[in-house]
Design a protein around this motif. Structure first.
Motif, short mmCIF file in Angstrom:
data_model
loop_
_atom_site.label_atom_id
_atom_site.label_comp_id
_atom_site.label_asym_id
_atom_site.label_seq_id
_atom_site.Cartn_x
_atom_site.Cartn_y
_atom_site.Cartn_z
N ASP A 22 0.88 -1.16 0.00
CA ASP A 22 0.00 0.00 0.00
C ASP A 22 0.92 1.22 0.00
O ASP A 22 1.51 1.56 1.03
N LYS A 23 1.06 1.86 -1.15
CA LYS A 23 1.99 2.98 -1.26
C LYS A 23 1.58 4.15 -0.37
O LYS A 23 2.43 4.83 0.20
N GLY A 24 0.29 4.36 -0.26
CA GLY A 24 -0.18 5.48 0.55
C GLY A 24 0.19 5.33 2.01
O GLY A 24 0.45 6.32 2.71
N LYS A 25 0.24 4.10 2.48
CA LYS A 25 0.56 3.83 3.88
C LYS A 25 2.01 3.41 4.08
O LYS A 25 2.43 3.18 5.22
N ASN A 26 2.77 3.28 3.00
CA ASN A 26 4.16 2.79 3.07
C ASN A 26 4.23 1.45 3.77
O ASN A 26 5.08 1.23 4.65
N THR A 27 3.35 0.55 3.41
CA THR A 27 3.35 -0.77 4.03
C THR A 27 3.47 -1.87 2.98
O THR A 27 3.13 -1.67 1.81
N VAL A 28 3.96 -3.01 3.41
CA VAL A 28 4.02 -4.20 2.58
C VAL A 28 3.60 -5.39 3.41
O VAL A 28 3.94 -5.49 4.59
N ASP A 29 2.80 -6.26 2.82
CA ASP A 29 2.31 -7.45 3.50
C ASP A 29 2.81 -8.70 2.78
O ASP A 29 3.05 -8.69 1.57
N LEU A 30 2.93 -9.76 3.54
CA LEU A 30 3.26 -11.06 2.98
C LEU A 30 2.24 -12.06 3.51
O LEU A 30 2.22 -12.36 4.72
N ILE A 31 1.39 -12.55 2.64
CA ILE A 31 0.41 -13.55 3.02
C ILE A 31 1.00 -14.91 2.71
O ILE A 31 1.38 -15.20 1.57
N MET A 32 1.06 -15.75 3.73
CA MET A 32 1.71 -17.05 3.61
C MET A 32 0.69 -18.16 3.84
O MET A 32 0.06 -18.21 4.89
N ASN A 33 0.52 -19.00 2.85
CA ASN A 33 -0.42 -20.12 2.92
C ASN A 33 0.33 -21.44 2.84
O ASN A 33 1.47 -21.50 2.39
N ASN A 34 -0.34 -22.49 3.27
CA ASN A 34 0.22 -23.84 3.21
C ASN A 34 1.64 -23.86 3.78
O ASN A 34 2.58 -24.35 3.16
N LEU A 35 1.76 -23.33 4.97
CA LEU A 35 3.07 -23.21 5.58
C LEU A 35 3.67 -24.57 5.90
O LEU A 35 2.95 -25.52 6.26
N LYS A 36 4.99 -24.64 5.78
CA LYS A 36 5.73 -25.88 6.01
C LYS A 36 6.76 -25.65 7.11
O LYS A 36 7.20 -24.52 7.33
N PRO A 37 7.17 -26.71 7.77
CA PRO A 37 8.19 -26.55 8.83
C PRO A 37 9.46 -25.85 8.32
O PRO A 37 10.09 -25.10 9.07
N GLU A 38 9.79 -26.06 7.06
CA GLU A 38 10.99 -25.42 6.51
C GLU A 38 10.82 -23.93 6.28
O GLU A 38 11.78 -23.24 5.92
N ASP A 39 9.62 -23.41 6.48
CA ASP A 39 9.42 -21.96 6.43
C ASP A 39 9.78 -21.30 7.75
O ASP A 39 9.79 -20.06 7.84
N THR A 40 10.07 -22.08 8.76
CA THR A 40 10.46 -21.53 10.05
C THR A 40 11.73 -20.69 9.91
O THR A 40 12.74 -21.17 9.40
N ALA A 41 11.63 -19.44 10.34
CA ALA A 41 12.75 -18.51 10.18
C ALA A 41 12.39 -17.17 10.80
O ALA A 41 11.22 -16.92 11.13
N VAL A 42 13.39 -16.34 10.94
CA VAL A 42 13.15 -14.93 11.24
C VAL A 42 12.96 -14.23 9.90
O VAL A 42 13.82 -14.33 9.02
N TYR A 43 11.85 -13.54 9.76
CA TYR A 43 11.52 -12.85 8.53
C TYR A 43 11.84 -11.37 8.67
O TYR A 43 11.41 -10.72 9.63
N TYR A 44 12.58 -10.87 7.69
CA TYR A 44 13.00 -9.48 7.71
C TYR A 44 12.32 -8.72 6.57
O TYR A 44 12.39 -9.13 5.41
N CYS A 45 11.71 -7.61 6.94
CA CYS A 45 11.23 -6.68 5.94
C CYS A 45 12.43 -5.94 5.36
O CYS A 45 13.38 -5.63 6.10
N ALA A 46 12.38 -5.64 4.08
CA ALA A 46 13.54 -5.02 3.44
C ALA A 46 13.10 -4.06 2.35
O ALA A 46 11.99 -4.16 1.82
#
Length: 125
Positions: free
Chosen positions: A72-96
């Protein structure tokens, strides 16, 4: 520029979760935003990126078809929708973020110049 990520937590395999990130402070006139992640004992890796325009996105092969990035450019935000999550997705997620022209999108972790503090996602039963 400051990046504040939120939304991490514990999710069962197959579950879904949304990560959000807000950019503040000095921002650029045009910049790509996205996410990288670092699993325990591994190097940080690219997850997803989106162009300033929002028209172009890019995903790591490991998350393609399961994760969706939006901004959302107006709000300067970014989202990440994650579906069908797997154990290998376990991590610290960094916005960049990194300054790029309107249609350009970051496609690797090394393209990002700024990272937030990270939010932990654990996928486990």
């Amino acid at each position: 520029v400051q990046l504040q990520a939120s939304g991490g937590g514990l999710v069962q395999p197959g579950g879904s979760l949304r990560l959000s990130c807000a950019a503040s402070g000095r921002t650029f006139s045009s910049y790509s935003m996205g996410w990288s992640r670092q699993a325990p004992g591994k190097e940080r890796e690219f997850v997803a990126g989106i162009s300033w325009s929002g028209l172009n996105t890019y995903y790591a092969d490991s998350v393609k078809g399961r994760f969706t990035i939006s901004r959302d450019k107006g709000k300067n935000t970014v989202d990440l929708i994650m579906n069908n999550l797997k154990p290998e997705d376990t991590a610290v997620y960094y916005c960049a973020t990194t300054p790029l022209d309107g249609l350009e999108c970051a496609r690797s972790d090394r393209e990002y110049d700024y990272f937030g503090q990270g939010t932990l996602l654990t996928v486990s039963s």
